[in-house]
Design an enzyme around this catalytic site. Structure first.
Site, PDB file in Angstrom:
ATOM      1  N   SER A 120      38.894  38.194  34.756  1.00  0.00           N
ATOM      2  CA  SER A 120      39.989  38.986  35.321  1.00  0.00           C
ATOM      3  C   SER A 120      41.202  38.983  34.422  1.00  0.00           C
ATOM      4  O   SER A 120      42.012  39.894  34.447  1.00  0.00           O
ATOM      5  CB  SER A 120      40.429  38.394  36.658  1.00  0.00           C
ATOM      6  OG  SER A 120      39.381  38.380  37.558  1.00  0.00           O
ATOM      7  N   HIS A 141      34.336  44.385  33.351  1.00  0.00           N
ATOM      8  CA  HIS A 141      35.110  43.883  34.489  1.00  0.00           C
ATOM      9  C   HIS A 141      34.866  44.747  35.720  1.00  0.00           C
ATOM     10  O   HIS A 141      35.228  45.925  35.754  1.00  0.00           O
ATOM     11  CB  HIS A 141      36.606  43.856  34.127  1.00  0.00           C
ATOM     12  CG  HIS A 141      37.455  43.242  35.188  1.00  0.00           C
ATOM     13  ND1 HIS A 141      38.700  43.701  35.526  1.00  0.00           N
ATOM     14  CD2 HIS A 141      37.212  42.188  36.032  1.00  0.00           C
ATOM     15  CE1 HIS A 141      39.193  42.959  36.497  1.00  0.00           C
ATOM     16  NE2 HIS A 141      38.311  42.045  36.832  1.00  0.00           N
ATOM     17  N   GLU A 153      35.769  48.197  34.019  1.00  0.00           N
ATOM     18  CA  GLU A 153      36.549  48.248  32.779  1.00  0.00           C
ATOM     19  C   GLU A 153      35.655  47.712  31.662  1.00  0.00           C
ATOM     20  O   GLU A 153      35.163  46.580  31.755  1.00  0.00           O
ATOM     21  CB  GLU A 153      37.811  47.400  32.904  1.00  0.00           C
ATOM     22  CG  GLU A 153      38.793  47.963  33.936  1.00  0.00           C
ATOM     23  CD  GLU A 153      40.017  47.082  34.146  1.00  0.00           C
ATOM     24  OE1 GLU A 153      41.130  47.639  34.199  1.00  0.00           O
ATOM     25  OE2 GLU A 153      39.868  45.857  34.271  1.00  0.00           O
ATOM     26  N   ASN A 191      44.372  44.761  36.439  1.00  0.00           N
ATOM     27  CA  ASN A 191      45.113  43.544  36.786  1.00  0.00           C
ATOM     28  C   ASN A 191      46.486  43.478  36.120  1.00  0.00           C
ATOM     29  O   ASN A 191      47.393  42.820  36.640  1.00  0.00           O
ATOM     30  CB  ASN A 191      44.281  42.298  36.478  1.00  0.00           C
ATOM     31  CG  ASN A 191      43.220  42.073  37.543  1.00  0.00           C
ATOM     32  OD1 ASN A 191      43.326  42.603  38.655  1.00  0.00           O
ATOM     33  ND2 ASN A 191      42.189  41.328  37.219  1.00  0.00           N
TER      34      ASN A 191
END
Ligand code: 3HC
Length: 294
Positions: A120, A141, A153, A191
């Site tokens: 993350s 991700h 991602e 994130n």
């Protein structure tokens, strides 16, 4: 482009089990590695239950469920992943733990195996550096719940071989996902923007701007988010959010990524969110009830 047939997944928790599920559902032979037989069984059992719900709803044929489960294997031995074409890591957000696994796998896997991390907030380069194959390392991700969320991602470092990146991107598409291309910066795209928002929500609560329920209601009804920030934080896991905050703060030295004191205290007390039964909400009753925290 290299063909992917066998997929390895490290970790069978919230994210790893979701990744294993979508890989097996897309037709890949999938092997999941966990630390003990008990955790392996729990993880694979959970996937079977998820698929069972889809069968009950009439959204999946029982034979398809059985075929997916038949493509899933569990192990506690990293060496059993030696024949995988791609290995996706979804273990705890701790660079040392991840790199120990990558070092072992680097020694047992063939030179073509692609290493992918679902991190993350760590950078892919910091994992690639622990291996002798930095050009074969990417980020993949996923988002929770993995079977539902469309985004992946796909992350390239300054060392990633473009052909490896293309294979990973095509692989993400083959899972039925919508990949986006990201640079290897801590937090990638989502994130980088989502973590400050979640941390700011906790700071707003600490400052007494509004209650947990009203902050959640505000963002849900005012911006159309499917979950308010506290429901989402509990869903992601407060221990995970705190670890992500620490890593991103260390990287950027910006307060907006730092875990607020309230989050730290909650984690110390084992309030990890939904998975522990208590977070910003108490999940022990029929309906979640907001906790008294400030
Ligand atoms: N696993 C698998 N499937 C699930 C699920 C789960 N945990 N939760 C819900 N679903 C499925 C349901 O079975 C249902 O499927 P169906 O339409 O085929 O019947 C569908 O999802 C919709 O579920 P519900 O009707 O029960 O509930 P909602 O419509 O409220 O949707 C939600 C649930 C998809 C979780 C939605 O609330 C949502 O999108 N929330 C935001 C999630 C989010 O932001 N995730 C990203 C977190 S950040 C992250 O993961 C990055 C990390 O690095 C921190």
């Amino acid at each position: 482009m290299a063909e992917i047939k066998r997929v390895g997944v490290l970790g069978c928790g919230l994210m790893g089990s979701g990744i294993a599920q979508v890989a097996a559902a897309a037709g890949y032979e999938t092997i999941v590695r966990e630390v003990s037989d008990e955790v392996v069984q729990r993880g694979i059992g959970g996937i079977g239950k998820q698929l069972g719900k889809a069968v009950e709803k009439g959204k999946m044929a029982a034979e398809d469920r059985d075929a997916i489960v038949g493509r899933l294997k569990g192990t506690t031995n990293l060496e059993d992943l030696r024949d995988c074409d791609i290995i996706i890591e979804a273990v705890v957000e701790d660079l040392a733990v991840k790199n120990e696994m990558w070092k072992t796998l680097d020694a047992v896997c063939g030179p073509d195996t692609i290493f992918a991390s679902n991190t993350s907030s760590l950078t892919i380069a910091d994992m690639a550096a622990a291996t002798r194959r930095p050009e074969r390392m990417v980020g993949l991700h996923f988002f929770n719940p993995v079977p539902v969320m469309k985004l992946v991602e796909v992350v390239k470092t300054i060392a990633t071989d473009p052909a490896v990146f293309d294979t990973a991107f095509a692989f993400a598409k083959s899972l039925g996902k919508e990949p986006i291309v990201c640079k290897d910066n801590s937090g990638f795209v989502v994130n980088l923007l989502l973590v400050p928002y979640m941390m700011d929500s906790i700071r707003a609560l600490e400052q007494g701007v509004a209650t947990i329920e009203d902050i959640d209601k505000g963002m849900q009804l005012g911006t159309g988010y499917p979950m308010g920030p506290f429901v989402l934080s509990d869903f992601v896991g407060l221990d995970t959010l705190d670890k992500i905050g620490d890593i991103m703060f260390k990287e950027y030295k910006e307060k907006r990524y730092a875990s607020p004191p309230l989050l730290k205290r909650m984690v110390s007390l084992g309030y990890f969110g939904r998975k522990s039964g208590k977070g910003f909400y108490d999940y022990s009753g029929e309906k979640p009830v907001a906790m008294k925290l400030v």
